[in-house]
Design a protein around this motif. Structure first.
Motif, PDB file in Angstrom:
ATOM      1  N   GLY B 166      34.360  39.984  51.761  1.00 43.27           N
ATOM      2  CA  GLY B 166      35.006  38.680  51.982  1.00 43.27           C
ATOM      3  C   GLY B 166      36.518  38.759  52.084  1.00 43.27           C
ATOM      4  N   THR B 167      37.099  39.850  51.518  1.00 41.54           N
ATOM      5  CA  THR B 167      38.564  39.945  51.581  1.00 41.54           C
ATOM      6  C   THR B 167      39.060  40.205  52.995  1.00 41.54           C
ATOM      7  N   SER B 168      38.154  40.601  53.904  1.00 40.37           N
ATOM      8  CA  SER B 168      38.566  40.793  55.295  1.00 40.37           C
ATOM      9  C   SER B 168      38.669  39.466  56.040  1.00 40.37           C
ATOM     10  N   HIS B 169      38.163  38.427  55.419  1.00 41.24           N
ATOM     11  CA  HIS B 169      38.060  37.143  56.098  1.00 41.24           C
ATOM     12  C   HIS B 169      39.378  36.380  56.094  1.00 41.24           C
ATOM     13  N   GLY B 170      39.621  35.645  57.160  1.00 38.89           N
ATOM     14  CA  GLY B 170      40.806  34.792  57.208  1.00 38.89           C
ATOM     15  C   GLY B 170      40.825  33.759  56.104  1.00 38.89           C
ATOM     16  N   ASP B 171      39.656  33.270  55.722  1.00 35.22           N
ATOM     17  CA  ASP B 171      39.580  32.253  54.668  1.00 35.22           C
ATOM     18  C   ASP B 171      40.137  32.780  53.344  1.00 35.22           C
ATOM     19  N   PHE B 172      39.940  34.068  53.099  1.00 35.98           N
ATOM     20  CA  PHE B 172      40.478  34.695  51.883  1.00 35.98           C
ATOM     21  C   PHE B 172      41.997  34.525  51.863  1.00 35.98           C
ATOM     22  N   HIS B 173      42.602  34.882  52.959  1.00 35.83           N
ATOM     23  CA  HIS B 173      44.066  34.790  53.057  1.00 35.83           C
ATOM     24  C   HIS B 173      44.549  33.345  52.967  1.00 35.83           C
ATOM     25  N   GLU B 174      43.947  32.488  53.748  1.00 40.67           N
ATOM     26  CA  GLU B 174      44.424  31.100  53.807  1.00 40.67           C
ATOM     27  C   GLU B 174      44.305  30.422  52.439  1.00 40.67           C
ATOM     28  N   ALA B 175      43.190  30.687  51.771  1.00 38.16           N
ATOM     29  CA  ALA B 175      42.956  30.007  50.493  1.00 38.16           C
ATOM     30  C   ALA B 175      43.954  30.461  49.433  1.00 38.16           C
ATOM     31  N   ILE B 176      44.163  31.771  49.326  1.00 35.96           N
ATOM     32  CA  ILE B 176      45.098  32.258  48.296  1.00 35.96           C
ATOM     33  C   ILE B 176      46.512  31.800  48.640  1.00 35.96           C
ATOM     34  N   ASN B 177      46.822  31.813  49.929  1.00 33.91           N
ATOM     35  CA  ASN B 177      48.155  31.365  50.336  1.00 33.91           C
ATOM     36  C   ASN B 177      48.381  29.896  49.977  1.00 33.91           C
ATOM     37  N   PHE B 178      47.391  29.047  50.253  1.00 31.08           N
ATOM     38  CA  PHE B 178      47.518  27.627  49.893  1.00 31.08           C
ATOM     39  C   PHE B 178      47.674  27.472  48.378  1.00 31.08           C
ATOM     40  N   ALA B 179      46.807  28.151  47.646  1.00 28.47           N
ATOM     41  CA  ALA B 179      46.851  28.007  46.190  1.00 28.47           C
ATOM     42  C   ALA B 179      48.202  28.462  45.649  1.00 28.47           C
ATOM     43  N   ALA B 180      48.730  29.526  46.233  1.00 25.92           N
ATOM     44  CA  ALA B 180      50.019  30.037  45.761  1.00 25.92           C
ATOM     45  C   ALA B 180      51.148  29.061  46.109  1.00 25.92           C
ATOM     46  N   VAL B 181      51.159  28.571  47.349  1.00 25.08           N
ATOM     47  CA  VAL B 181      52.220  27.648  47.779  1.00 25.08           C
ATOM     48  C   VAL B 181      52.227  26.396  46.899  1.00 25.08           C
ATOM     49  N   PHE B 182      51.031  25.901  46.566  1.00 24.68           N
ATOM     50  CA  PHE B 182      50.952  24.670  45.772  1.00 24.68           C
ATOM     51  C   PHE B 182      50.796  24.955  44.270  1.00 24.68           C
ATOM     52  N   ASN B 183      50.926  26.227  43.896  1.00 23.02           N
ATOM     53  CA  ASN B 183      50.860  26.602  42.483  1.00 23.02           C
ATOM     54  C   ASN B 183      49.586  26.068  41.812  1.00 23.02           C
ATOM     55  N   ALA B 184      48.479  26.207  42.530  1.00 23.78           N
ATOM     56  CA  ALA B 184      47.223  25.616  42.056  1.00 23.78           C
ATOM     57  C   ALA B 184      46.569  26.501  40.987  1.00 23.78           C
ATOM     58  N   PRO B 185      45.924  25.882  40.004  1.00 24.71           N
ATOM     59  CA  PRO B 185      45.304  26.638  38.907  1.00 24.71           C
ATOM     60  C   PRO B 185      43.952  27.229  39.319  1.00 24.71           C
ATOM     61  N   VAL B 186      44.005  28.305  40.080  1.00 25.49           N
ATOM     62  CA  VAL B 186      42.780  28.910  40.607  1.00 25.49           C
ATOM     63  C   VAL B 186      42.774  30.405  40.279  1.00 25.49           C
ATOM     64  N   ILE B 187      41.648  30.878  39.737  1.00 24.75           N
ATOM     65  CA  ILE B 187      41.471  32.304  39.481  1.00 24.75           C
ATOM     66  C   ILE B 187      40.542  32.830  40.569  1.00 24.75           C
ATOM     67  N   PHE B 188      41.077  33.652  41.440  1.00 23.97           N
ATOM     68  CA  PHE B 188      40.305  34.230  42.536  1.00 23.97           C
ATOM     69  C   PHE B 188      39.774  35.589  42.080  1.00 23.97           C
ATOM     70  N   ILE B 189      38.460  35.715  41.985  1.00 21.18           N
ATOM     71  CA  ILE B 189      37.870  36.972  41.509  1.00 21.18           C
ATOM     72  C   ILE B 189      37.140  37.673  42.651  1.00 21.18           C
ATOM     73  N   ILE B 190      37.607  38.857  42.965  1.00 21.16           N
ATOM     74  CA  ILE B 190      36.913  39.678  43.964  1.00 21.16           C
ATOM     75  C   ILE B 190      35.912  40.543  43.214  1.00 21.16           C
ATOM     76  N   GLN B 191      34.654  40.373  43.525  1.00 17.60           N
ATOM     77  CA  GLN B 191      33.650  41.282  42.965  1.00 17.60           C
ATOM     78  C   GLN B 191      33.531  42.459  43.923  1.00 17.60           C
ATOM     79  N   ASN B 192      34.318  43.469  43.658  1.00 18.73           N
ATOM     80  CA  ASN B 192      34.264  44.655  44.511  1.00 18.73           C
ATOM     81  C   ASN B 192      33.066  45.488  44.072  1.00 18.73           C
ATOM     82  N   ASN B 193      31.919  45.217  44.721  1.00 17.58           N
ATOM     83  CA  ASN B 193      30.706  45.971  44.362  1.00 17.58           C
ATOM     84  C   ASN B 193      30.476  47.128  45.330  1.00 17.58           C
ATOM     85  N   GLN B 194      31.522  47.469  46.063  1.00 16.81           N
ATOM     86  CA  GLN B 194      31.612  48.679  46.910  1.00 16.81           C
ATOM     87  C   GLN B 194      30.917  48.558  48.267  1.00 16.81           C
ATOM     88  N   TYR B 195      30.104  47.500  48.445  1.00 17.91           N
ATOM     89  CA  TYR B 195      29.393  47.380  49.718  1.00 17.91           C
ATOM     90  C   TYR B 195      29.342  45.933  50.195  1.00 17.91           C
TER      91      TYR B 195
END
Lengths: 326, 360
Positions: B166-195
């Protein structure tokens, strides 16, 4: 003092009225805050309601819509602006996969009272991607309402209805006629029902179904054919989905002839759906094949060619005459 | 603050328990009661039992496509346990452990995989969004919920999950960018399960770590041993506390491993060998936590055997409560698209019912 407004001013006033009435409404999109939007539809709102309720979003249509999903679930009413319909496609996944589905997916647990506004349509000599009419793409999606006004009075009443609607509404504004004419409209908030068409002109000889900026072109064509003794009945659909089938079915039963005028491409356009409904429900009343005057199945031309693409009063009038003679 | 000393560009996993269940970072060991520890272990075992039974039902033709959570129990149970009741959970689709902690009834979970939308009708008070299948798209909803919290002046936070793919997805970038710009209380957890199904983590991004992507958004990022329940709890807890106090979003990379298939439609032997899987079985998060609890004399083998029996009975009865009784009501297909059905839908429903009645 009379409240005489054009369409873009009517949109602005609808937003202002509703934001006064409902503190959960937030308005955001690209350049909508400080600048008031590239068409100034949100002018003055940030100053009046503050940066918490009216703000500029980062330049990302998918997240403008996608964050709206989250906000709506969390108790706000987002009214987001996509700067042009031609830039709505990055948000296509969010609109189709989530906006239109959340109520059904959760069996009513999560609903999305949100509005996605976008200027649409050609005729303003714009750059590529700034002139499209792809309402059929969205009208095809279950769970989404698609509304298109054609007058300042309708723009205000329908936008207020869209904001108050418990379900998501795509509200497409015909930018070609944003400032084309003014109407005196009520200053206070009022609603016009979504899913109800309007008879613009009554007539006996054929039924013309249209919406958005094309309604005025149809009216011009109507004036031309009236000189030849042909009296069209003009229906402004106002809501593309769910469309008011009864309005044009009853009219076609009376006139026996149907013409659909839209600036979207012909094949698979909303006209095809309207004709299917007419065939299903008024077949035995037909005296001529239901006919379409539309944009072509081509990419919308750059400004030096758009006059050929857009249905003109002359092209509409010629088709009316052919249809009546059939 | 740990995050200030974390360097996401370096592959130094934040870890509290080693593979043998020994505490290697006493200073960061969460202060949890015995009851809390037993609850966490029970929930991890519950998750595993639910998965194992579902896979068995699927093989027997009693369950449809199922996405097991095997191997990722610590990532989810640990992070979700760091949340408070009023916080929001925005899952992707493989978040069984988090669902259980956040109060989603097992009946709902099985009903969803059994093929009925009512599974996604969360009970009142359970602030969990439905499964989101389109990869990455749920990150934007999490950002929106968080931004709305700021607008409304509410203190609750949002925890959301994505996979390494999912980290390759544009939505990943857009969402974290929005949350950061608006200082939103969001914990983004990547479950890197290797596949991502069969595609290896290295094929998704040239970045050394996924946590380092936080740097570009101007937010803290941390690489956590996702098979260490204490590390997951502790990192998430700290990120949540900061978010709740106006510190904005955090990106957590939980480094873990999907021990099972992507879904029951997938054959992992096509893209990875047994040796790799066996190595990861040594790092099994349930086993690691069990070793810790055994060392602490909090549990015994006998206790666990009894617990497993009890959990299996609960799982079986939950499944049997929905099996063969969960066909969709025809009206339900139509009536939840809008608050009120438009005439078109009413007509289509009526015509179909007429057809069915005429066919009798």
């Amino acid at each position: 003092m009379a409240n005489i407004l054009n369409i873009v001013q009517a949109v602005n006033q609808a937003l202002e009225n509703e934001m006064e009435n409902d503190p959960t409404i937030v308005v955001y999109g690209e350049d909508v805050g400080l600048e008031g939007g590239v068409f100034r539809a949100t002018a003055g709102l940030q100053k009046k309601f503050g940066e918490k309720r009216v703000f500029d979003a980062p330049l990302a249509e998918s997240a403008i819509v996608g964050t709206g999903v989250g906000m709506a679930i969390n108790g706000l009413k987002p009214v987001v602006e996509l700067q042009f319909m031609g830039f709505s496609y990055p948000a296509f996944n969010q609109i189709i996969s989530h906006v239109a589905r959340m109520r059904n997916r959760s069996r009513g647990r999560y609903t999305l009272p949100m509005v996605i506004r976008a200027p649409y349509g050609g005729g303003i000599r714009a750059l590529e991607h700034h002139s499209e009419s792809t309402e059929a793409l969205y009208a095809h999606i279950p769970g989404l309402k698609v509304v298109i006004p054609s007058t300042p009075y309708d723009a205000k009443g329908l936008l207020i209805a869209a904001i108050r609607d418990p379900d998501p509404v795509l509200f497409l504004e015909p930018k070609r006629i944003y400032r084309a004419f003014k109407q005196e409209i009520p200053e206070n908030a009022y609603e016009l029902p979504i899913g109800k068409a309007k008879i613009v002109e009554e007539g006996e000889d054929l039924t013309i179904i249209s919406w958005g900026a094309m309604v005025r072109e149809v009216q011009k064509a109507s004036e031309m054919v009236k000189e030849k003794g042909i009296y069209p009945e003009i229906i402004d659909l106002r809501t593309i989905s769910p469309m008011d089938r009864e309005s044009f079915v009853e009219s076609v039963k009376k006139t026996g002839r149907a013409l659909i005028v839209h600036e979207a491409p012909k094949s698979f356009g909303p006209g095809a759906e309207i004709i299917s409904v007419i065939n299903e429900k008024a077949f035995l009343h037909l005296e001529a094949p239901p006919t379409r005057v539309t944009g072509f199945d081509t990419t919308f031309p750059l400004p030096r060619g758009e006059n050929h693409y857009l249905p003109s009063p002359e092209r509409i009038a010629k088709t009316i005459e052919d249809l009546v003679k059939y | 603050m740990r995050f200030e000393s974390v360097k996401p560009l370096e592959e130094n996993h934040y870890r509290i328990l080693d593979i043998d269940g020994k505490v290697i970072n006493q200073e960061k060991l969460p202060n949890l009661t015995d009851d809390q520890l037993l609850y966490l272990y029970r929930t991890m075992l519950f998750s595993r039992t639910i998965d194992e039974k579902a896979l068995s039902y699927q093989r027997q033709g009693r369950m449809l496509t199922y996405a097991p959570n095997l191997g990722q129990e610590a990532t989810q149970v640990g992070s979700a346990y760091a949340m408070e009741k009023e916080d929001w959970l925005v899952p992707a689709f493989r978040e069984l452990g988090a669902w259980l902690v956040r109060g989603v009834p097992l009946k709902n979970i099985y009903l969803y995989w059994y093929g009925n939308e009512w599974g996604s009708h969360m009970p009142e008070g359970v602030k969990v969004l439905p499964v989101s299948v389109p990869i990455g798209s749920q990150f934007q909803h999490a950002a929106g919920i968080g931004i709305a919290n700021n607008i409304k002046g509410e203190k609750n936070v949002v925890v959301t999950y994505i996979g390494d793919g999912g980290t390759s997805h544009g939505d990943f970038h857009e969402a974290i960018n929005f949350a950061a710009v608006f200082n939103a209380p969001v914990i983004f957890i990547i479950q890197n399960n290797q596949y991502a199904i069969s595609t290896k983590r290295k094929s998704q991004t040239k970045s050394e770590t996924l946590a380092q992507k936080a740097l570009a958004y101007g937010i803290p990022g941390i690489l956590v041993d996702g098979n260490d329940i204490f590390a997951m709890y502790s990192a998430t807890r700290e990120a949540i506390e900061r978010a709740r106090n106006g510190g904005g979003p955090t990106l957590i990379e939980a480094y873990t491993y999907r021990l099972g298939a992507h879904t029951t439609s997938d054959d992992p032997t096509l893209y990875r060998d047994d040796k790799e899987v066996e190595e990861w079985k040594e790092k099994d998060p349930v086993l690691r936590f069990k070793r810790y609890l055994l060392n602490k004399n909090l549990i015994s083998e006998e206790w666990e055997e009894n617990l497993k029996k009890e959990l299996e009975e609960e799982v079986v009865s939950s499944f049997e409560a929905i099996e063969n009784k969960s066909d969709t009501e025809i009206e339900d297909i139509f009536k939840y698209h809008f608050e009120k059905m438009p005439p078109q839908l009413e007509e289509q429903l009526r015509e179909y019912k007429d057809f069915l009645e005429g066919g009798k």
